[in-house]
Design a protein around this motif. Structure first.
Motif, PDB file in Angstrom:
ATOM      1  N   LEU A  62      92.580 -26.495  57.168  1.00 50.63           N
ATOM      2  CA  LEU A  62      91.898 -25.213  57.335  1.00 50.63           C
ATOM      3  C   LEU A  62      92.846 -24.215  57.988  1.00 50.63           C
ATOM      4  O   LEU A  62      93.649 -24.587  58.846  1.00 50.63           O
ATOM      5  N   LEU A  63      92.723 -22.949  57.581  1.00 52.80           N
ATOM      6  CA  LEU A  63      93.447 -21.859  58.234  1.00 52.80           C
ATOM      7  C   LEU A  63      92.432 -20.887  58.808  1.00 52.80           C
ATOM      8  O   LEU A  63      91.463 -20.523  58.143  1.00 52.80           O
ATOM      9  N   ILE A  64      92.650 -20.477  60.059  1.00 53.31           N
ATOM     10  CA  ILE A  64      91.821 -19.453  60.686  1.00 53.31           C
ATOM     11  C   ILE A  64      92.705 -18.232  60.900  1.00 53.31           C
ATOM     12  O   ILE A  64      93.774 -18.326  61.511  1.00 53.31           O
ATOM     13  N   THR A  65      92.260 -17.091  60.400  1.00 55.66           N
ATOM     14  CA  THR A  65      93.086 -15.886  60.449  1.00 55.66           C
ATOM     15  C   THR A  65      92.193 -14.653  60.643  1.00 55.66           C
ATOM     16  O   THR A  65      91.034 -14.765  61.044  1.00 55.66           O
ATOM     17  N   ALA A  66      92.730 -13.483  60.381  1.00 54.31           N
ATOM     18  CA  ALA A  66      91.987 -12.224  60.479  1.00 54.31           C
ATOM     19  C   ALA A  66      92.421 -11.311  59.350  1.00 54.31           C
ATOM     20  O   ALA A  66      93.461 -11.523  58.726  1.00 54.31           O
ATOM     21  N   ASP A  67      91.610 -10.278  59.092  1.00 54.16           N
ATOM     22  CA  ASP A  67      91.993  -9.341  58.043  1.00 54.16           C
ATOM     23  C   ASP A  67      93.259  -8.584  58.430  1.00 54.16           C
ATOM     24  O   ASP A  67      94.082  -8.241  57.585  1.00 54.16           O
ATOM     25  N   GLY A  68      93.435  -8.348  59.728  1.00 57.59           N
ATOM     26  CA  GLY A  68      94.625  -7.649  60.181  1.00 57.59           C
ATOM     27  C   GLY A  68      94.704  -7.640  61.691  1.00 57.59           C
ATOM     28  O   GLY A  68      93.896  -8.265  62.385  1.00 57.59           O
ATOM     29  N   SER A  69      95.671  -6.927  62.219  1.00 56.96           N
ATOM     30  CA  SER A  69      95.837  -6.793  63.661  1.00 56.96           C
ATOM     31  C   SER A  69      96.397  -5.417  63.974  1.00 56.96           C
ATOM     32  O   SER A  69      96.823  -4.680  63.074  1.00 56.96           O
ATOM     33  N   TYR A  70      96.398  -5.069  65.245  1.00 52.25           N
ATOM     34  CA  TYR A  70      96.907  -3.775  65.694  1.00 52.25           C
ATOM     35  C   TYR A  70      98.182  -3.950  66.512  1.00 52.25           C
ATOM     36  O   TYR A  70      98.321  -4.884  67.295  1.00 52.25           O
ATOM     37  N   ARG A  71      99.113  -3.039  66.309  1.00 54.09           N
ATOM     38  CA  ARG A  71     100.242  -2.860  67.214  1.00 54.09           C
ATOM     39  C   ARG A  71     100.197  -1.381  67.621  1.00 54.09           C
ATOM     40  O   ARG A  71     100.624  -0.511  66.869  1.00 54.09           O
ATOM     41  N   GLY A  72      99.591  -1.116  68.783  1.00 48.25           N
ATOM     42  CA  GLY A  72      99.288   0.267  69.127  1.00 48.25           C
ATOM     43  C   GLY A  72      98.238   0.781  68.164  1.00 48.25           C
ATOM     44  O   GLY A  72      97.188   0.188  67.997  1.00 48.25           O
ATOM     45  N   THR A  73      98.518   1.874  67.478  1.00 51.62           N
ATOM     46  CA  THR A  73      97.586   2.403  66.475  1.00 51.62           C
ATOM     47  C   THR A  73      97.945   1.947  65.053  1.00 51.62           C
ATOM     48  O   THR A  73      97.243   2.279  64.104  1.00 51.62           O
ATOM     49  N   LYS A  74      99.020   1.187  64.935  1.00 56.99           N
ATOM     50  CA  LYS A  74      99.449   0.711  63.623  1.00 56.99           C
ATOM     51  C   LYS A  74      98.659  -0.531  63.226  1.00 56.99           C
ATOM     52  O   LYS A  74      98.477  -1.454  64.021  1.00 56.99           O
ATOM     53  N   VAL A  75      98.193  -0.560  61.976  1.00 61.17           N
ATOM     54  CA  VAL A  75      97.445  -1.706  61.461  1.00 61.17           C
ATOM     55  C   VAL A  75      98.385  -2.602  60.657  1.00 61.17           C
ATOM     56  O   VAL A  75      99.087  -2.124  59.756  1.00 61.17           O
ATOM     57  N   LEU A  76      98.390  -3.885  60.992  1.00 57.90           N
ATOM     58  CA  LEU A  76      99.188  -4.863  60.251  1.00 57.90           C
ATOM     59  C   LEU A  76      98.273  -5.683  59.354  1.00 57.90           C
ATOM     60  O   LEU A  76      97.236  -6.184  59.800  1.00 57.90           O
ATOM     61  N   ASP A  77      98.649  -5.829  58.114  1.00 58.34           N
ATOM     62  CA  ASP A  77      97.837  -6.529  57.110  1.00 58.34           C
ATOM     63  C   ASP A  77      98.167  -8.024  57.144  1.00 58.34           C
ATOM     64  O   ASP A  77      99.100  -8.478  56.481  1.00 58.34           O
ATOM     65  N   LEU A  78      97.387  -8.789  57.891  1.00 54.56           N
ATOM     66  CA  LEU A  78      97.622 -10.233  57.977  1.00 54.56           C
ATOM     67  C   LEU A  78      97.135 -10.964  56.731  1.00 54.56           C
ATOM     68  O   LEU A  78      97.751 -11.932  56.287  1.00 54.56           O
ATOM     69  N   LYS A  79      96.032 -10.505  56.175  1.00 56.44           N
ATOM     70  CA  LYS A  79      95.414 -11.250  55.073  1.00 56.44           C
ATOM     71  C   LYS A  79      96.310 -11.315  53.848  1.00 56.44           C
ATOM     72  O   LYS A  79      96.344 -12.343  53.150  1.00 56.44           O
ATOM     73  N   SER A  80      97.052 -10.262  53.548  1.00 55.81           N
ATOM     74  CA  SER A  80      97.938 -10.312  52.378  1.00 55.81           C
ATOM     75  C   SER A  80      99.070 -11.310  52.603  1.00 55.81           C
ATOM     76  O   SER A  80      99.523 -11.981  51.661  1.00 55.81           O
ATOM     77  N   ILE A  81      99.522 -11.438  53.850  1.00 57.01           N
ATOM     78  CA  ILE A  81     100.541 -12.444  54.177  1.00 57.01           C
ATOM     79  C   ILE A  81      99.961 -13.839  53.995  1.00 57.01           C
ATOM     80  O   ILE A  81     100.608 -14.734  53.448  1.00 57.01           O
ATOM     81  N   VAL A  82      98.733 -14.013  54.445  1.00 57.52           N
ATOM     82  CA  VAL A  82      98.044 -15.303  54.290  1.00 57.52           C
ATOM     83  C   VAL A  82      97.895 -15.661  52.812  1.00 57.52           C
ATOM     84  O   VAL A  82      98.158 -16.800  52.394  1.00 57.52           O
ATOM     85  N   ASP A  83      97.463 -14.703  51.997  1.00 62.87           N
ATOM     86  CA  ASP A  83      97.264 -14.966  50.571  1.00 62.87           C
ATOM     87  C   ASP A  83      98.557 -15.432  49.913  1.00 62.87           C
ATOM     88  O   ASP A  83      98.554 -16.363  49.091  1.00 62.87           O
ATOM     89  N   LEU A  84      99.659 -14.819  50.283  1.00 61.17           N
ATOM     90  CA  LEU A  84     100.953 -15.214  49.730  1.00 61.17           C
ATOM     91  C   LEU A  84     101.353 -16.605  50.218  1.00 61.17           C
ATOM     92  O   LEU A  84     101.825 -17.435  49.436  1.00 61.17           O
ATOM     93  N   ALA A  85     101.136 -16.870  51.496  1.00 62.23           N
ATOM     94  CA  ALA A  85     101.493 -18.174  52.059  1.00 62.23           C
ATOM     95  C   ALA A  85     100.696 -19.298  51.416  1.00 62.23           C
ATOM     96  O   ALA A  85     101.247 -20.361  51.083  1.00 62.23           O
ATOM     97  N   LEU A  86      99.405 -19.074  51.200  1.00 64.89           N
ATOM     98  CA  LEU A  86      98.543 -20.141  50.698  1.00 64.89           C
ATOM     99  C   LEU A  86      98.793 -20.486  49.235  1.00 64.89           C
ATOM    100  O   LEU A  86      98.279 -21.494  48.736  1.00 64.89           O
ATOM    101  N   GLU A  87      99.587 -19.681  48.548  1.00 69.85           N
ATOM    102  CA  GLU A  87      99.976 -20.027  47.178  1.00 69.85           C
ATOM    103  C   GLU A  87     100.784 -21.316  47.148  1.00 69.85           C
ATOM    104  O   GLU A  87     100.834 -21.995  46.112  1.00 69.85           O
ATOM    105  N   SER A  88     101.408 -21.659  48.266  1.00 68.90           N
ATOM    106  CA  SER A  88     102.224 -22.884  48.315  1.00 68.90           C
ATOM    107  C   SER A  88     101.750 -23.836  49.401  1.00 68.90           C
ATOM    108  O   SER A  88     102.540 -24.582  49.976  1.00 68.90           O
TER     109      SER A  88
END
Length: 237
Positions: free
Chosen positions: A167-193
């Motif tokens: 199982l993987l537990i993650t989030a749709d994204g995260s904040y660095r200050g006011t900048k939004v980082l897209d975690l879910k797209s990274i997860v989708d790419l990682a889970l391909e393998s």
């Protein structure tokens, strides 16, 4: 639990710990909740090297993080969370509230078929739910692998595959200050393998409305809805 108030008290305690570590740590361990007491406090051999603490003892660490504090400290703050995003308010989570959240999420993990010894990867921002997930893994006897939520898809995939996480537990994204980082797209790419991953739990953090793969991706807030906040802790060595 003894409190140390002066440097003299600290030095006295340190002296005891060095001169007779078995007796020192046995005394400290008496304040913990044990399912079974130890056969031997310390077994060590630095030449091999081999070190065993509290051999034969059984407990669940979450009962010592949470349950034992509920009667006297239940309404005290267990987590004070200061957000990174400037528009968010701080959160004060009491021991009672944290205990309920951990127990509830533990039941979610069990409902998904996770059992003692299973491996769970966590790729999350610095939010209270990260602590809740870590403690929930420990409560059911699962092993958690925390991956820094700044690593690449390949780095995440490598760590998932190294321990065959289910199982993987993650989030749709995260904040660095006011900048939004897209975690879910990274997860989708990682889970391909990552063939060992059966499902992924996604915390809604930024509201970015990510792609959710059918039969694999599950929303955290939907999973906990109506789930019991009572969960007996699994006994661990």
């Amino acid at each position: 639990m003894q409190k140390i108030n002066t440097i003299e008290e600290y030095q006295s305690e340190y002296k005891k710990s060095v001169e007779n570590p078995e007796a020192f740590w046995a005394e400290k361990a008496e304040s913990f909740l044990w399912k079974r007491k130890w056969d031997r406090v310390l077994d060590w051999n630095f030449e091999e090297p081999k070190v065993k603490w509290f051999d034969g003892a059984q407990l669940n660490i979450t009962e010592n993080c949470l349950d034992r504090h509920l009667e006297l400290l239940g309404d005290k703050t267990a987590i004070l969370w200061e957000p990174n995003h400037p528009s968010e308010a701080a959160k004060h989570i009491s021991f009672k509230e944290l205990h309920k959240c951990v127990s509830q999420f533990s039941n979610v993990l069990k409902s998904l078929g996770l059992v003692k010894g299973d491996r769970i990867a966590l790729y999350m921002p610095m939010v209270p739910e990260l602590t809740i997930a870590v403690l929930a893994c420990a409560r059911i006897g699962a092993i958690h692998s925390v991956v820094f939520a700044g690593f690449s898809a390949k780095a995440l995939a490598d760590r998932i595959n190294d321990s065959s996480c289910k199982l993987l537990i993650t989030a749709d994204g995260s904040y660095r200050g006011t900048k939004v980082l897209d975690l879910k797209s990274i997860v989708d790419l990682a889970l391909e393998s990552c063939p060992s991953i059966a499902q992924a739990i996604v915390l809604e953090r930024t509201g970015s409305k990510p792609h959710m793969k059918a039969h694999r991706d599950l929303w955290w807030h939907e999973l906990i809805e109506g789930v019991s906040v009572v969960c007996e802790a699994t006994i661990m060595d």
